[in-house]
Write a protein that holds these residues in place. Structure first.
Motif, PDB file in Angstrom:
ATOM      1  N   GLU A  81      50.225  23.450  -1.056  1.00  0.00           N
ATOM      2  CA  GLU A  81      48.768  23.287  -1.152  1.00  0.00           C
ATOM      3  C   GLU A  81      48.293  22.271  -0.116  1.00  0.00           C
ATOM      4  O   GLU A  81      49.053  21.439   0.362  1.00  0.00           O
ATOM      5  CB  GLU A  81      48.384  22.798  -2.555  1.00  0.00           C
ATOM      6  N   ALA A 140      42.281  18.038  -2.724  1.00  0.00           N
ATOM      7  CA  ALA A 140      41.955  19.459  -2.840  1.00  0.00           C
ATOM      8  C   ALA A 140      40.749  19.624  -3.766  1.00  0.00           C
ATOM      9  O   ALA A 140      39.929  20.525  -3.563  1.00  0.00           O
ATOM     10  CB  ALA A 140      43.153  20.239  -3.363  1.00  0.00           C
ATOM     11  N   GLU A 141      40.620  18.741  -4.742  1.00  0.00           N
ATOM     12  CA  GLU A 141      39.470  18.795  -5.645  1.00  0.00           C
ATOM     13  C   GLU A 141      38.166  18.531  -4.888  1.00  0.00           C
ATOM     14  O   GLU A 141      37.135  19.119  -5.194  1.00  0.00           O
ATOM     15  CB  GLU A 141      39.629  17.792  -6.795  1.00  0.00           C
ATOM     16  N   ARG A 144      37.412  21.770  -3.120  1.00  0.00           N
ATOM     17  CA  ARG A 144      36.977  22.746  -4.128  1.00  0.00           C
ATOM     18  C   ARG A 144      35.554  22.455  -4.594  1.00  0.00           C
ATOM     19  O   ARG A 144      34.761  23.366  -4.789  1.00  0.00           O
ATOM     20  CB  ARG A 144      37.929  22.714  -5.314  1.00  0.00           C
ATOM     21  N   PRO A 148      32.975  25.738  -5.156  1.00  0.00           N
ATOM     22  CA  PRO A 148      34.032  26.244  -6.036  1.00  0.00           C
ATOM     23  C   PRO A 148      34.264  27.750  -5.918  1.00  0.00           C
ATOM     24  O   PRO A 148      35.405  28.207  -5.998  1.00  0.00           O
ATOM     25  CB  PRO A 148      33.556  25.871  -7.440  1.00  0.00           C
ATOM     26  N   TYR A 151      36.127  28.409  -2.646  1.00  0.00           N
ATOM     27  CA  TYR A 151      37.506  27.925  -2.774  1.00  0.00           C
ATOM     28  C   TYR A 151      38.341  28.895  -3.598  1.00  0.00           C
ATOM     29  O   TYR A 151      39.461  29.238  -3.234  1.00  0.00           O
ATOM     30  CB  TYR A 151      37.512  26.522  -3.398  1.00  0.00           C
ATOM     31  N   SER A 152      37.789  29.377  -4.692  1.00  0.00           N
ATOM     32  CA  SER A 152      38.492  30.348  -5.530  1.00  0.00           C
ATOM     33  C   SER A 152      38.770  31.637  -4.755  1.00  0.00           C
ATOM     34  O   SER A 152      39.872  32.191  -4.815  1.00  0.00           O
ATOM     35  CB  SER A 152      37.658  30.641  -6.778  1.00  0.00           C
ATOM     36  N   TYR A 154      39.045  31.904  -1.552  1.00  0.00           N
ATOM     37  CA  TYR A 154      40.019  31.548  -0.524  1.00  0.00           C
ATOM     38  C   TYR A 154      41.437  31.637  -1.078  1.00  0.00           C
ATOM     39  O   TYR A 154      42.326  32.251  -0.489  1.00  0.00           O
ATOM     40  CB  TYR A 154      39.706  30.129  -0.034  1.00  0.00           C
TER      41      TYR A 154
END
Length: 177
Positions: A81, A140-141, A144, A148, A151-152, A154
Protein backbone atom coordinates in the motif's frame (compact mmCIF):
# COMPACT_ATOMS: atom_id res chain seq x y z
CA UNK A 1 24.08 -24.67 -4.64
CA UNK A 2 25.90 -21.80 -6.34
CA UNK A 3 24.19 -18.66 -7.63
CA UNK A 4 24.34 -19.70 -11.28
CA UNK A 5 22.58 -23.00 -10.56
CA UNK A 6 19.97 -21.21 -8.47
CA UNK A 7 19.41 -18.82 -11.37
CA UNK A 8 18.82 -21.73 -13.73
CA UNK A 9 16.43 -23.30 -11.22
CA UNK A 10 14.41 -20.06 -11.12
CA UNK A 11 14.08 -20.05 -14.92
CA UNK A 12 13.19 -23.72 -15.20
CA UNK A 13 9.75 -23.56 -13.66
CA UNK A 14 6.39 -22.19 -14.77
CA UNK A 15 6.18 -18.41 -14.69
CA UNK A 16 3.40 -16.89 -12.62
CA UNK A 17 2.39 -13.35 -13.51
CA UNK A 18 0.68 -12.86 -10.17
CA UNK A 19 3.51 -14.33 -8.09
CA UNK A 20 6.26 -12.49 -9.98
CA UNK A 21 4.54 -9.15 -10.67
CA UNK A 22 1.98 -8.55 -7.89
CA UNK A 23 4.56 -6.44 -6.05
CA UNK A 24 5.18 -4.45 -9.24
CA UNK A 25 1.47 -3.70 -9.64
CA UNK A 26 1.08 -2.71 -5.98
CA UNK A 27 4.17 -0.51 -6.25
CA UNK A 28 2.88 1.08 -9.44
CA UNK A 29 -0.48 1.97 -7.85
CA UNK A 30 1.05 3.23 -4.60
CA UNK A 31 3.73 5.26 -6.38
CA UNK A 32 1.12 6.95 -8.55
CA UNK A 33 -0.52 8.33 -5.37
CA UNK A 34 2.73 9.61 -3.88
CA UNK A 35 3.52 13.28 -3.63
CA UNK A 36 5.85 14.43 -6.41
CA UNK A 37 8.06 17.48 -6.48
CA UNK A 38 9.07 19.00 -9.77
CA UNK A 39 12.73 18.39 -10.58
CA UNK A 40 15.04 21.18 -9.51
CA UNK A 41 18.75 20.83 -10.16
CA UNK A 42 19.44 23.25 -7.31
CA UNK A 43 17.27 21.28 -4.85
CA UNK A 44 19.04 18.03 -5.74
CA UNK A 45 22.44 19.68 -5.40
CA UNK A 46 21.35 21.16 -2.05
CA UNK A 47 20.30 17.66 -0.92
CA UNK A 48 23.75 16.32 -1.79
CA UNK A 49 25.44 19.19 0.03
CA UNK A 50 23.25 18.60 3.11
CA UNK A 51 24.57 15.03 3.09
CA UNK A 52 28.14 16.35 3.09
CA UNK A 53 28.69 15.38 -0.53
CA UNK A 54 29.95 17.06 -3.65
CA UNK A 55 27.29 17.39 -6.35
CA UNK A 56 30.05 16.53 -8.83
CA UNK A 57 30.88 13.20 -7.17
CA UNK A 58 27.80 11.73 -5.46
CA UNK A 59 28.52 8.72 -3.24
CA UNK A 60 26.27 6.01 -1.86
CA UNK A 61 25.05 7.22 1.54
CA UNK A 62 25.25 3.65 2.84
CA UNK A 63 28.65 2.35 1.67
CA UNK A 64 30.50 5.31 0.11
CA UNK A 65 30.92 3.77 -3.34
CA UNK A 66 30.00 5.72 -6.47
CA UNK A 67 26.26 6.46 -6.50
CA UNK A 68 24.55 5.01 -9.56
CA UNK A 69 20.92 5.50 -8.54
CA UNK A 70 18.65 7.20 -6.02
CA UNK A 71 17.07 5.44 -3.07
CA UNK A 72 13.84 6.47 -1.38
CA UNK A 73 14.99 6.88 2.22
CA UNK A 74 11.41 6.00 3.20
CA UNK A 75 9.81 3.60 0.68
CA UNK A 76 6.72 4.83 -1.16
CA UNK A 77 5.16 1.38 -0.65
CA UNK A 78 4.69 -0.51 2.62
CA UNK A 79 2.91 -3.88 2.69
CA UNK A 80 1.63 -3.34 -0.83
CA UNK A 81 0.00 0.00 0.00
CA UNK A 82 0.96 3.66 -0.36
CA UNK A 83 3.20 4.48 2.62
CA UNK A 84 2.55 8.22 2.65
CA UNK A 85 6.13 9.04 1.66
CA UNK A 86 6.58 10.68 -1.69
CA UNK A 87 8.94 11.28 -4.54
CA UNK A 88 10.57 14.36 -3.01
CA UNK A 89 14.14 15.62 -3.00
CA UNK A 90 14.33 15.14 0.75
CA UNK A 91 13.24 11.50 0.42
CA UNK A 92 15.83 10.72 -2.24
CA UNK A 93 19.39 9.86 -1.31
CA UNK A 94 22.25 8.80 -3.60
CA UNK A 95 22.92 5.09 -3.54
CA UNK A 96 24.79 2.39 -5.37
CA UNK A 97 22.60 -0.25 -7.01
CA UNK A 98 23.77 -2.97 -4.61
CA UNK A 99 22.76 -1.04 -1.48
CA UNK A 100 19.51 0.18 -3.03
CA UNK A 101 18.57 -3.39 -3.90
CA UNK A 102 19.67 -4.78 -0.54
CA UNK A 103 17.79 -2.10 1.40
CA UNK A 104 14.60 -2.66 -0.58
CA UNK A 105 11.62 -1.74 1.58
CA UNK A 106 13.51 -1.85 4.87
CA UNK A 107 13.42 1.13 7.19
CA UNK A 108 16.54 3.19 6.50
CA UNK A 109 17.68 3.14 10.14
CA UNK A 110 17.42 -0.65 10.39
CA UNK A 111 19.33 -1.06 7.13
CA UNK A 112 22.11 1.29 8.26
CA UNK A 113 22.44 -0.30 11.71
CA UNK A 114 22.59 -3.83 10.29
CA UNK A 115 24.65 -3.27 7.13
CA UNK A 116 26.86 -0.20 7.31
CA UNK A 117 30.38 -0.19 8.71
CA UNK A 118 30.27 3.39 10.02
CA UNK A 119 26.61 3.30 11.05
CA UNK A 120 26.82 6.04 13.73
CA UNK A 121 28.25 8.59 11.29
CA UNK A 122 25.75 7.60 8.59
CA UNK A 123 22.85 7.83 11.05
CA UNK A 124 24.06 11.28 12.03
CA UNK A 125 24.04 12.46 8.41
CA UNK A 126 20.69 10.88 7.54
CA UNK A 127 18.70 11.74 10.67
CA UNK A 128 18.13 15.44 9.80
CA UNK A 129 17.04 14.43 6.30
CA UNK A 130 14.71 11.75 7.70
CA UNK A 131 13.14 14.25 10.11
CA UNK A 132 12.50 16.63 7.24
CA UNK A 133 10.78 13.83 5.28
CA UNK A 134 8.74 12.65 8.25
CA UNK A 135 7.41 16.18 8.78
CA UNK A 136 5.71 15.94 5.38
CA UNK A 137 4.37 12.39 5.44
CA UNK A 138 0.70 11.86 4.68
CA UNK A 139 -1.23 8.72 5.44
CA UNK A 140 -3.28 6.61 3.08
CA UNK A 141 -6.24 7.85 5.12
CA UNK A 142 -5.32 11.43 4.15
CA UNK A 143 -5.37 10.45 0.48
CA UNK A 144 -8.64 8.53 0.89
CA UNK A 145 -10.25 11.48 2.71
CA UNK A 146 -9.66 13.81 -0.25
CA UNK A 147 -12.08 11.77 -2.35
CA UNK A 148 -13.30 8.50 -0.79
CA UNK A 149 -15.21 7.44 -3.92
CA UNK A 150 -12.23 7.96 -6.23
CA UNK A 151 -9.94 6.16 -3.76
CA UNK A 152 -12.31 3.19 -3.59
CA UNK A 153 -12.56 3.09 -7.40
CA UNK A 154 -8.75 3.28 -7.61
CA UNK A 155 -8.32 0.27 -5.32
CA UNK A 156 -11.03 -1.60 -7.21
CA UNK A 157 -9.12 -1.12 -10.48
CA UNK A 158 -5.98 -2.49 -8.84
CA UNK A 159 -7.93 -5.50 -7.56
CA UNK A 160 -9.33 -6.12 -11.05
CA UNK A 161 -5.84 -6.05 -12.57
CA UNK A 162 -4.57 -8.55 -9.99
CA UNK A 163 -7.63 -10.75 -10.58
CA UNK A 164 -7.02 -10.65 -14.35
CA UNK A 165 -3.39 -11.64 -13.77
CA UNK A 166 -4.58 -14.61 -11.71
CA UNK A 167 -7.00 -15.61 -14.48
CA UNK A 168 -4.23 -15.27 -17.07
CA UNK A 169 -1.97 -17.51 -14.95
CA UNK A 170 -4.70 -20.18 -14.85
CA UNK A 171 -5.14 -19.98 -18.62
CA UNK A 172 -1.37 -20.13 -19.18
CA UNK A 173 -1.21 -23.26 -16.99
CA UNK A 174 -3.99 -24.82 -19.04
CA UNK A 175 -2.36 -23.89 -22.35
CA UNK A 176 1.10 -25.05 -21.25
CA UNK A 177 -0.11 -28.62 -20.69
Amino acid sequence: MNRLLLGAKAHLQPYSMLRKRKTTVNHMFASALAEVEAFSSKAVQDQLISLGQSPDDPRCVYCGREATTWDHLFPTVRAGEYSGYGHTEANLVPSCSACNSAKGGKHWRVYVEQNCADSEAILGRLLPIAQKVEARVESAEDVRARDPVAYSDYLEIRAKILALMEQADALANRLRR
